[in-house]
Design a protein around this motif. Sequence first.
Motif, mmCIF file in Angstrom:
data_model
loop_
_atom_site.group_PDB
_atom_site.id
_atom_site.type_symbol
_atom_site.label_atom_id
_atom_site.label_comp_id
_atom_site.label_asym_id
_atom_site.label_seq_id
_atom_site.Cartn_x
_atom_site.Cartn_y
_atom_site.Cartn_z
ATOM 1 N N MET A 75 14.959 4.352 -5.575
ATOM 2 C CA MET A 75 14.094 4.837 -6.643
ATOM 3 C C MET A 75 14.339 6.320 -6.928
ATOM 4 O O MET A 75 14.241 6.770 -8.068
ATOM 5 C CB MET A 75 12.626 4.609 -6.273
ATOM 6 C CG MET A 75 12.235 3.144 -6.186
ATOM 7 S SD MET A 75 10.597 2.888 -5.435
ATOM 8 C CE MET A 75 9.530 3.591 -6.697
ATOM 9 N N LEU A 76 14.673 7.079 -5.896
ATOM 10 C CA LEU A 76 14.848 8.525 -6.033
ATOM 11 C C LEU A 76 16.278 8.933 -6.361
ATOM 12 O O LEU A 76 16.524 10.101 -6.699
ATOM 13 C CB LEU A 76 14.430 9.222 -4.730
ATOM 14 C CG LEU A 76 12.983 9.064 -4.284
ATOM 15 C CD1 LEU A 76 12.789 9.722 -2.917
ATOM 16 C CD2 LEU A 76 12.020 9.668 -5.309
ATOM 17 N N ALA A 84 14.133 -1.590 5.042
ATOM 18 C CA ALA A 84 14.262 -2.106 3.681
ATOM 19 C C ALA A 84 13.356 -1.334 2.727
ATOM 20 O O ALA A 84 13.733 -1.050 1.583
ATOM 21 C CB ALA A 84 13.927 -3.590 3.653
ATOM 22 N N LEU A 85 12.149 -0.977 3.178
ATOM 23 C CA LEU A 85 11.259 -0.188 2.338
ATOM 24 C C LEU A 85 11.829 1.212 2.120
ATOM 25 O O LEU A 85 11.800 1.733 0.995
ATOM 26 C CB LEU A 85 9.875 -0.090 2.984
ATOM 27 C CG LEU A 85 8.813 0.654 2.174
ATOM 28 C CD1 LEU A 85 8.490 -0.107 0.892
ATOM 29 C CD2 LEU A 85 7.538 0.876 2.999
ATOM 30 N N PHE A 86 12.343 1.817 3.179
ATOM 31 C CA PHE A 86 12.947 3.141 3.068
ATOM 32 C C PHE A 86 14.118 3.103 2.088
ATOM 33 O O PHE A 86 14.268 3.995 1.245
ATOM 34 C CB PHE A 86 13.419 3.613 4.445
ATOM 35 C CG PHE A 86 13.762 5.073 4.516
ATOM 36 C CD1 PHE A 86 12.780 6.020 4.718
ATOM 37 C CD2 PHE A 86 15.078 5.502 4.391
ATOM 38 C CE1 PHE A 86 13.089 7.374 4.789
ATOM 39 C CE2 PHE A 86 15.405 6.850 4.461
ATOM 40 C CZ PHE A 86 14.400 7.790 4.661
ATOM 41 N N ALA A 99 0.830 -1.209 0.000
ATOM 42 C CA ALA A 99 0.000 0.000 0.000
ATOM 43 C C ALA A 99 0.864 1.258 0.000
ATOM 44 O O ALA A 99 0.588 2.225 -0.723
ATOM 45 C CB ALA A 99 -0.934 -0.007 1.204
ATOM 46 N N ASN A 100 1.917 1.276 0.795
ATOM 47 C CA ASN A 100 2.800 2.436 0.851
ATOM 48 C C ASN A 100 3.552 2.619 -0.462
ATOM 49 O O ASN A 100 3.752 3.753 -0.920
ATOM 50 C CB ASN A 100 3.774 2.293 2.020
ATOM 51 C CG ASN A 100 3.136 2.626 3.339
ATOM 52 O OD1 ASN A 100 3.038 3.778 3.736
ATOM 53 N ND2 ASN A 100 2.665 1.601 4.062
ATOM 54 N N TYR A 101 3.960 1.531 -1.073
ATOM 55 C CA TYR A 101 4.640 1.617 -2.373
ATOM 56 C C TYR A 101 3.723 2.239 -3.417
ATOM 57 O O TYR A 101 4.155 3.106 -4.202
ATOM 58 C CB TYR A 101 5.086 0.225 -2.820
ATOM 59 C CG TYR A 101 5.815 0.219 -4.150
ATOM 60 C CD1 TYR A 101 7.202 0.304 -4.209
ATOM 61 C CD2 TYR A 101 5.097 0.153 -5.347
ATOM 62 C CE1 TYR A 101 7.868 0.321 -5.429
ATOM 63 C CE2 TYR A 101 5.763 0.174 -6.574
ATOM 64 C CZ TYR A 101 7.142 0.254 -6.609
ATOM 65 O OH TYR A 101 7.799 0.287 -7.820
ATOM 66 N N LYS A 139 11.457 -5.877 -6.594
ATOM 67 C CA LYS A 139 12.207 -6.011 -5.342
ATOM 68 C C LYS A 139 11.312 -5.895 -4.116
ATOM 69 O O LYS A 139 11.768 -6.124 -2.992
ATOM 70 C CB LYS A 139 13.295 -4.945 -5.263
ATOM 71 C CG LYS A 139 14.297 -4.989 -6.410
ATOM 72 C CD LYS A 139 15.283 -3.836 -6.325
ATOM 73 C CE LYS A 139 16.244 -3.838 -7.496
ATOM 74 N NZ LYS A 139 17.190 -2.691 -7.449
ATOM 75 N N LEU A 140 10.048 -5.525 -4.332
ATOM 76 C CA LEU A 140 9.155 -5.284 -3.202
ATOM 77 C C LEU A 140 8.917 -6.559 -2.388
ATOM 78 O O LEU A 140 8.758 -6.497 -1.161
ATOM 79 C CB LEU A 140 7.823 -4.719 -3.712
ATOM 80 C CG LEU A 140 6.847 -4.188 -2.674
ATOM 81 C CD1 LEU A 140 7.471 -3.068 -1.853
ATOM 82 C CD2 LEU A 140 5.575 -3.681 -3.366
#
Length: 509
Positions: A198-199, A190-192, A148-150, A181-182
């Motif tokens: 990505m940025l 890991a999400l951060f 959801a956050n992605y 990779k999600l």
Amino acid sequence: MKIELPKIKPQRLPMPRLAGVTLMAALVTACNDNGSSNTPDKESKIIPASELTGVWEQRGYGQIIEFGDSTVTVYQSNRDNCLLTAELPLAMADQLLKEVSLSGDGQRFDTLPQRIPTDTHPYTRHKLPQLPESCRDGLQAPTTDYQANYEVFWHTFNDYYAFFDLRGVNWAQTNENSRSKLSEVNDDQALFNLFKEMLSSLDDGHINLIKEDEEFSPEESPAWVRRLYAYFNEQNSDETLREDFEAQSEYDDFSAFYESRLLAFYNEINDKNTQNLIDYLNEVDCIANDQICYGLIDLDATGKSVGYLLIESMLGYGEDEDAPFETHFQALQAALDNAINALYNTDALIIDVRRNNGGYDSSAMEIAGRFTQQRQLAFSKKAHYPNGYANSHEVFLAPTGALQYTKPIYLLVSGSTYSGAEIFSLTMRSLPHVVLVGEPTGGILSDSLDFQLPNGWEFSLSNEVYSSPQGEVFEYSGVPPQYEALYMQPEDVYAGKDSGIEKALSLLE
């Protein structure tokens, strides 16, 4: 090994908070709406914001407001999802939006810049027939679901970030690479890290990603900082540094030792550069919380009188940083009155914004207004949204203050001239008696548009395209000077010279 010298961070305007969620005030102070029509509506009427009803969208900014019987609900939306971010008492609408101009057909309202001193133009909202389905059935924060956050993160950038093409980034390809990779993400860090990856190819100081204990921006250091880094490495070989490391006992780790030496060099040359600047001046007065300094340059041999005006920031002019904007703005106006009165009889003026990291456009326009005697187009701006761009909005410069200085002006700029200071530079560039000297500015003219993730993290992006009166866009490339003068060139600093001032003085007739 690469250890960065301290960065001059672009100013991000503070976003009001309530229990960790974004207040509707963010819709007023943290972004500028370009969707308003340039054609006046003769049938419009001024009403208190609390009298509005229904659902309203601010195009290009991912925000929807619903006015109910007793509450105002704020949503953050993109084409794929919607997130409720705040629910406020209806009375707060009058505190935050004040009065608004409602169109005759009731389908659009504009905020009134004269009621909200941080604004340089109206903000427009368009009425929707109903709350979008994604908002009715949307996400409720907080949720730590990684998928959801992605989705919120990727789709928000996809819909509103304006400069993927300009910065050479294929965001669809980024999604393809990152989504695979999600499945490997098993904790918040890991999400951060995935979002950082990505940025990473976007060199944009108005992109920020923030969680509880960490903040990331993909911006690169300006050219003058990179030159200092290269100079340090040229003067200090790896062999010599390692010998010095072995001979000391304060640091156990070579990286920490190296960084301490690099920072010591930076502080030394920065202090020397400041002293060089002081040495050019007969006297200097610093006012408005030391954000405005002015004085006279010693030119006895030439017979000319040259003033110097340093503008350190486009905000923070009052001693109390928590004071209302109006208090800071009044302090700015008083400081400009003092400075212009003191410098008015000089033959020419050097204005220095080389280390100005930005702030409010309204401050930039107030300052620029002290240097023109006629109203003229300063710039236009438009916001990116899924179907293209919202209507372009023109912003005009008008004279401010009792006195306007219209003799020759040399505006010093650098790669650390950021954000609101770039708007000032863009505006001043159009004045016939102003010449820009230095290096291209930082290239982040767009305001910083703030969003929230379902897990409570915050992020910001650049959604606005500023254009000069001639239609030029200087995002990424920076506002260019007419004459080059490299800022803080080590050889010049150690020789007691300020290249920007030297170049400006050489241009005096």
